[in-house]
Design a protein around this motif. Structure first.
Motif, PDB file in Angstrom:
ATOM      1  N   TRP A  25       3.707  19.581 114.585  1.00 24.16           N
ATOM      2  CA  TRP A  25       4.915  20.411 114.602  1.00 24.16           C
ATOM      3  C   TRP A  25       4.613  21.818 115.095  1.00 24.16           C
ATOM      4  O   TRP A  25       5.401  22.423 115.821  1.00 24.16           O
ATOM      5  N   LEU A  26       3.471  22.340 114.690  1.00 22.16           N
ATOM      6  CA  LEU A  26       3.077  23.662 115.180  1.00 22.16           C
ATOM      7  C   LEU A  26       2.804  23.616 116.676  1.00 22.16           C
ATOM      8  O   LEU A  26       3.174  24.538 117.420  1.00 22.16           O
ATOM      9  N   ALA A  27       2.156  22.550 117.129  1.00 23.41           N
ATOM     10  CA  ALA A  27       1.899  22.393 118.563  1.00 23.41           C
ATOM     11  C   ALA A  27       3.199  22.314 119.342  1.00 23.41           C
ATOM     12  O   ALA A  27       3.339  22.908 120.420  1.00 23.41           O
ATOM     13  N   LEU A  28       4.174  21.591 118.791  1.00 17.28           N
ATOM     14  CA  LEU A  28       5.473  21.485 119.464  1.00 17.28           C
ATOM     15  C   LEU A  28       6.171  22.841 119.534  1.00 17.28           C
ATOM     16  O   LEU A  28       6.773  23.188 120.562  1.00 17.28           O
ATOM     17  N   GLY A  29       6.078  23.620 118.464  1.00 22.79           N
ATOM     18  CA  GLY A  29       6.693  24.948 118.478  1.00 22.79           C
ATOM     19  C   GLY A  29       6.099  25.845 119.543  1.00 22.79           C
ATOM     20  O   GLY A  29       6.823  26.550 120.259  1.00 22.79           O
ATOM     21  N   PHE A  89       6.366  28.133 125.299  1.00 25.72           N
ATOM     22  CA  PHE A  89       5.946  28.178 126.701  1.00 25.72           C
ATOM     23  C   PHE A  89       7.052  27.693 127.628  1.00 25.72           C
ATOM     24  O   PHE A  89       7.327  28.309 128.659  1.00 25.72           O
ATOM     25  N   LEU A  90       7.686  26.574 127.277  1.00 30.77           N
ATOM     26  CA  LEU A  90       8.729  26.025 128.141  1.00 30.77           C
ATOM     27  C   LEU A  90       9.900  26.984 128.272  1.00 30.77           C
ATOM     28  O   LEU A  90      10.488  27.120 129.351  1.00 30.77           O
ATOM     29  N   SER A  91      10.263  27.653 127.184  1.00 32.81           N
ATOM     30  CA  SER A  91      11.366  28.619 127.265  1.00 32.81           C
ATOM     31  C   SER A  91      10.995  29.769 128.192  1.00 32.81           C
ATOM     32  O   SER A  91      11.817  30.231 128.997  1.00 32.81           O
ATOM     33  N   ASN A  92       9.741  30.230 128.116  1.00 33.45           N
ATOM     34  CA  ASN A  92       9.296  31.293 129.015  1.00 33.45           C
ATOM     35  C   ASN A  92       9.236  30.802 130.458  1.00 33.45           C
ATOM     36  O   ASN A  92       9.587  31.535 131.394  1.00 33.45           O
ATOM     37  N   LEU A  93       8.787  29.558 130.650  1.00 34.63           N
ATOM     38  CA  LEU A  93       8.720  28.980 131.991  1.00 34.63           C
ATOM     39  C   LEU A  93      10.110  28.906 132.623  1.00 34.63           C
ATOM     40  O   LEU A  93      10.316  29.383 133.754  1.00 34.63           O
ATOM     41  N   VAL A 152      -2.523  27.789 122.018  1.00 32.42           N
ATOM     42  CA  VAL A 152      -2.118  27.474 120.639  1.00 32.42           C
ATOM     43  C   VAL A 152      -1.674  26.016 120.537  1.00 32.42           C
ATOM     44  O   VAL A 152      -1.976  25.325 119.557  1.00 32.42           O
ATOM     45  N   THR A 153      -0.974  25.524 121.563  1.00 28.30           N
ATOM     46  CA  THR A 153      -0.587  24.111 121.581  1.00 28.30           C
ATOM     47  C   THR A 153      -1.812  23.214 121.500  1.00 28.30           C
ATOM     48  O   THR A 153      -1.848  22.249 120.721  1.00 28.30           O
ATOM     49  N   GLY A 154      -2.837  23.536 122.287  1.00 25.87           N
ATOM     50  CA  GLY A 154      -4.059  22.739 122.261  1.00 25.87           C
ATOM     51  C   GLY A 154      -4.796  22.836 120.937  1.00 25.87           C
ATOM     52  O   GLY A 154      -5.279  21.826 120.404  1.00 25.87           O
ATOM     53  N   VAL A 155      -4.881  24.049 120.385  1.00 30.59           N
ATOM     54  CA  VAL A 155      -5.568  24.238 119.102  1.00 30.59           C
ATOM     55  C   VAL A 155      -4.865  23.460 117.994  1.00 30.59           C
ATOM     56  O   VAL A 155      -5.504  22.754 117.206  1.00 30.59           O
ATOM     57  N   CYS A 156      -3.550  23.580 117.933  1.00 26.64           N
ATOM     58  CA  CYS A 156      -2.786  22.892 116.879  1.00 26.64           C
ATOM     59  C   CYS A 156      -2.837  21.374 117.070  1.00 26.64           C
ATOM     60  O   CYS A 156      -2.954  20.625 116.098  1.00 26.64           O
ATOM     61  N   GLY A 171       2.631  33.414 115.029  1.00 29.11           N
ATOM     62  CA  GLY A 171       3.612  34.132 115.829  1.00 29.11           C
ATOM     63  C   GLY A 171       4.057  33.392 117.069  1.00 29.11           C
ATOM     64  O   GLY A 171       5.019  33.818 117.729  1.00 29.11           O
ATOM     65  N   ARG A 172       3.374  32.291 117.409  1.00 30.53           N
ATOM     66  CA  ARG A 172       3.709  31.543 118.626  1.00 30.53           C
ATOM     67  C   ARG A 172       4.154  30.113 118.340  1.00 30.53           C
ATOM     68  O   ARG A 172       4.298  29.322 119.260  1.00 30.53           O
ATOM     69  N   THR A 173       4.354  29.792 117.072  1.00 33.83           N
ATOM     70  CA  THR A 173       4.771  28.432 116.736  1.00 33.83           C
ATOM     71  C   THR A 173       6.198  28.383 116.201  1.00 33.83           C
ATOM     72  O   THR A 173       6.674  27.309 115.846  1.00 33.83           O
ATOM     73  N   SER A 174       6.863  29.522 116.172  1.00 36.74           N
ATOM     74  CA  SER A 174       8.235  29.552 115.681  1.00 36.74           C
ATOM     75  C   SER A 174       9.085  30.452 116.573  1.00 36.74           C
ATOM     76  O   SER A 174       9.533  31.530 116.159  1.00 36.74           O
ATOM     77  N   PRO A 175       9.313  30.052 117.827  1.00 34.05           N
ATOM     78  CA  PRO A 175      10.048  30.905 118.773  1.00 34.05           C
ATOM     79  C   PRO A 175      11.527  30.988 118.437  1.00 34.05           C
ATOM     80  O   PRO A 175      12.094  30.077 117.816  1.00 34.05           O
ATOM     81  N   GLY A 176      12.146  32.089 118.842  1.00 37.16           N
ATOM     82  CA  GLY A 176      13.574  32.283 118.621  1.00 37.16           C
ATOM     83  C   GLY A 176      14.262  32.791 119.865  1.00 37.16           C
ATOM     84  O   GLY A 176      13.653  32.890 120.947  1.00 37.16           O
ATOM     85  N   LEU A 177      15.528  33.133 119.721  1.00 39.85           N
ATOM     86  CA  LEU A 177      16.324  33.575 120.872  1.00 39.85           C
ATOM     87  C   LEU A 177      15.812  34.877 121.467  1.00 39.85           C
ATOM     88  O   LEU A 177      15.918  35.099 122.667  1.00 39.85           O
ATOM     89  N   LEU A 178      15.259  35.746 120.634  1.00 43.83           N
ATOM     90  CA  LEU A 178      14.744  37.008 121.162  1.00 43.83           C
ATOM     91  C   LEU A 178      13.574  36.767 122.116  1.00 43.83           C
ATOM     92  O   LEU A 178      13.385  37.528 123.072  1.00 43.83           O
TER      93      LEU A 178
END
Length: 333
Positions: free
Chosen positions: A184-188, A193-197, A173-177, A126-133
């Motif tokens: 790719w999952l880590a990047l997602g 996080f960056l979008s939220n930041l 999740v970035t660290g775990v992946c 749920g945290r590796t495929s962010p969208g516009l929402l």
């Protein structure tokens, strides 16, 4: 914003002074040693709690980590410093805090077996495929958090704001992946996080400017922090593009899986008791899960039924309830 509307959002009697706001958001001012000690202690504990919650797939534990995570404090400090055009240490706290949380996630990944499928964990997928929402939610949360910080009477909503915004969990999740070399999952997760930041900083800058915190005396600056807004807007756009592309890809994927399910149901229509239990996509392959008390129809019929419903060249695998996977081939191949 017209003065009348601004007065409704932040009545003068409920307005916090700029000094009070700076004391809360600037970890290098006042009793800096105590504030920084509390920040690093709570951030480390929230990262550990989030790592445990993510690896055990426990939503309640992850929410607990989000409540105590202090990372939003220096993020809002970035926003306040930007509208006032002054240097602050907030960005450094955010940067080093991110490295700390990612490191905790990477260390936690050592207990994950190499054969473990990360995407079977809903806290990770749920945290590796962010969208516009996700971006819209972060913006709304940023506005709510900034208004709550500026008012004396709504501080009680801040725990709810902490739950609404996802800061520490995607870093874990970035660290775990990354620890599992799932780059790719880590990047997602990092993009989430960056979008939220950026959403938090952008919303905070807008609110603090509108509420006349842009200058030390509380009056509106004539020109405003335009350069900071422009730079943040460019960064915001850089995050918006991959989120938009991912949203489009998700919509298309959902459409294709629904079409594939309908095509598979037509393929099984003449087989008594046979049914399609689901369709999912993994590694650019469509897996069609079926249940049948008898032999399945010829697999060529499925590929023919899928033509025009999903893009040509997509590999198809049929997963039967008998524990047998049938590689059907590629659509249009």
């Amino acid at each position: 914003m017209p003065g009348q509307l601004r007065a409704k959002v932040l009545p003068d009697r409920q307005r916090r002074s700029l000094d009070d706001l700076q004391q809360d958001l600037d970890l290098s001012s006042g009793d800096s040693r105590s504030k920084q000690s509390a920040f690093w202690t709570m951030l480390t504990l929230s990262a550990v709690i989030a790592a445990c919650g993510i690896l055990t797939n426990s939503t309640a534990t992850v929410i607990g980590a989000m409540i105590i995570a202090p990372l939003s404090t220096p993020i809002m400090g970035i926003a306040l410093g930007a509208v006032q055009r002054r240097r602050s240490s907030a960005a450094a706290f955010v940067a080093f805090g991110c490295l700390l949380v990612i490191t905790v996630g990477a260390v936690a990944s050592l207990v994950v077996p190499p054969s473990y499928d990360l995407l079977t964990n809903s806290q990770i997928s749920g945290r590796t495929s962010p969208g516009l929402l996700d971006l819209v939610s972060a913006l709304a949360t940023g506005f709510a958090g900034a208004v709550a910080l500026a008012r004396k009477d709504v501080a009680a909503v801040l725990p709810g704001v902490a739950i609404a915004i996802s800061l520490v969990p995607p870093l874990v999740v970035t660290g775990v992946c990354a620890g599992q070399t799932a780059w790719w999952l880590a990047l997602g997760a990092l993009v989430l996080f960056l979008s939220n930041l950026f959403a938090l900083v952008f919303a905070g800058m807008v609110v603090f400017t509108v509420l006349t915190y842009a200058t030390a005396d509380g009056r509106r600056a004539h020109h405003g922090p335009r350069r900071a807004h422009v730079m943040l807007g460019l960064l915001f756009t850089a995050v918006l593009l991959p989120l938009g592309a991912n949203t489009v890809a998700t919509v298309l994927l959902n459409t294709w899986t629904l079409r594939a399910k309908s095509a598979a149901e037509r393929w099984l229509a003449d087989t008594p008791g046979a049914m399609v239990t689901g369709v999912d996509a993994r590694s650019r392959t469509l897996y069609i899960h079926v249940r049948s008390p008898s032999e399945l129809p010829p697999i060529d019929g499925l590929l023919s039924s899928l033509e025009g419903q999903v893009p040509d060249g997509v590999p198809i695998v049929v997963d039967s309830t008998r524990g047998r996977e049938i590689t059907a081939g590629k659509v249009g191949g």
